[in-house]
Scaffold this motif. Structure first.
Motif, PDB file in Angstrom:
ATOM      1  N   LEU A 179       0.965  -0.903   0.058  1.00 15.71           N
ATOM      2  CA  LEU A 179       0.115   0.080   0.104  1.00 15.71           C
ATOM      3  C   LEU A 179       0.788   1.348   0.047  1.00 15.71           C
ATOM      4  O   LEU A 179       0.441   2.478  -0.267  1.00 15.71           O
ATOM      5  N   MET A 180       2.055   1.020   0.422  1.00 18.60           N
ATOM      6  CA  MET A 180       3.070   2.291   0.417  1.00 18.60           C
ATOM      7  C   MET A 180       4.297   2.123  -0.391  1.00 18.60           C
ATOM      8  O   MET A 180       4.604   1.025  -0.589  1.00 18.60           O
ATOM      9  N   CYS A 181       4.978   3.112  -0.809  1.00 17.81           N
ATOM     10  CA  CYS A 181       6.404   2.883  -1.522  1.00 17.81           C
ATOM     11  C   CYS A 181       6.910   4.228  -1.215  1.00 17.81           C
ATOM     12  O   CYS A 181       6.407   5.395  -0.821  1.00 17.81           O
ATOM     13  N   LEU A 182       7.999   4.481  -1.751  1.00 18.95           N
ATOM     14  CA  LEU A 182       9.131   5.596  -1.456  1.00 18.95           C
ATOM     15  C   LEU A 182       8.944   6.454  -2.729  1.00 18.95           C
ATOM     16  O   LEU A 182       8.594   6.074  -3.788  1.00 18.95           O
ATOM     17  N   SER A 183       8.765   7.736  -2.585  1.00 21.66           N
ATOM     18  CA  SER A 183       8.881   8.652  -3.527  1.00 21.66           C
ATOM     19  C   SER A 183       9.533  10.022  -3.187  1.00 21.66           C
ATOM     20  O   SER A 183      10.013  10.047  -2.002  1.00 21.66           O
ATOM     21  N   ARG A 184       9.895  10.708  -4.117  1.00 21.88           N
ATOM     22  CA  ARG A 184      10.598  11.977  -4.011  1.00 21.88           C
ATOM     23  C   ARG A 184       9.570  13.172  -3.426  1.00 21.88           C
ATOM     24  O   ARG A 184       8.683  13.138  -4.013  1.00 21.88           O
ATOM     25  N   PRO A 185       9.746  14.224  -2.751  1.00 21.46           N
ATOM     26  CA  PRO A 185       8.841  15.299  -2.415  1.00 21.46           C
ATOM     27  C   PRO A 185       8.623  16.022  -3.782  1.00 21.46           C
ATOM     28  O   PRO A 185       9.482  16.294  -4.622  1.00 21.46           O
ATOM     29  N   ASN A 186       7.337  16.338  -3.898  1.00 24.66           N
ATOM     30  CA  ASN A 186       7.000  17.273  -4.951  1.00 24.66           C
ATOM     31  C   ASN A 186       6.934  16.275  -6.396  1.00 24.66           C
ATOM     32  O   ASN A 186       7.042  16.687  -7.639  1.00 24.66           O
ATOM     33  N   TYR A 187       6.817  15.061  -6.198  1.00 28.84           N
ATOM     34  CA  TYR A 187       6.894  14.101  -7.260  1.00 28.84           C
ATOM     35  C   TYR A 187       5.554  13.220  -7.037  1.00 28.84           C
ATOM     36  O   TYR A 187       5.379  12.606  -6.072  1.00 28.84           O
TER      37      TYR A 187
END
Length: 142
Positions: free
Chosen positions: A129-137
């Protein structure tokens, strides 16, 4: 088992964590005695008793990561697979989290700011249900 029957299991003390992920909120637990905040875990292993749930912003810093070009077939993830260890803002320990689909391994750097992104599609296991991302992406999928 009859056709249409499914296995059910309880996630025990982790249930609120996964329920809130479905609501696109990230929760951790906080020890009422020492104030230690631990992502996911229901309580500190060394301290018995109930812990309180605490909402975190889902932002943090990439502490470490591993890029894998091979994973066991049962995982059914896109390659390369990135497993990251993130120091979440407001937490006192690291959270293991995947990069999800379409990871740009050339953009991953230790110390970079990151955020938790949430799946927009049904998933086979609650951790997806979750994963990693960069802010503002804006991710389209985990």
């Amino acid at each position: 088992m009859e056709d249409g029957d499914h296995y059910r299991h309880s996630l025990g003390k982790y249930s609120k964590f996964f329920i809130e992920l479905e609501n696109k909120k990230f929760f951790a637990t906080e020890c009422p005695k020492c104030g230690f905040v631990y992502p996911i875990r229901g309580r500190l292993p060394r301290l018995p008793g109930d812990h309180q749930w605490k909402e975190l912003p889902g932002t943090g810093t990439l502490a470490s990561y591993s890029i894998s070009e091979f994973v066991p077939a049962f995982m059914k993830v896109e390659l390369p697979y990135v497993l990251a260890m993130v120091k979440l803002d407001g937490a006192d320990s690291l959270l293991p989290i995947s990069s999800g689909t379409g990871a740009r391994t050339d953009k991953i750097k230790t110390g970079m700011p990151v955020k938790v992104a949430y799946s927009k599609v049904p998933v086979g296991h609650p951790m997806l249900l979750m994963c990693l991302s960069r802010p503002n992406y804006e991710r389209t999928a985990c």
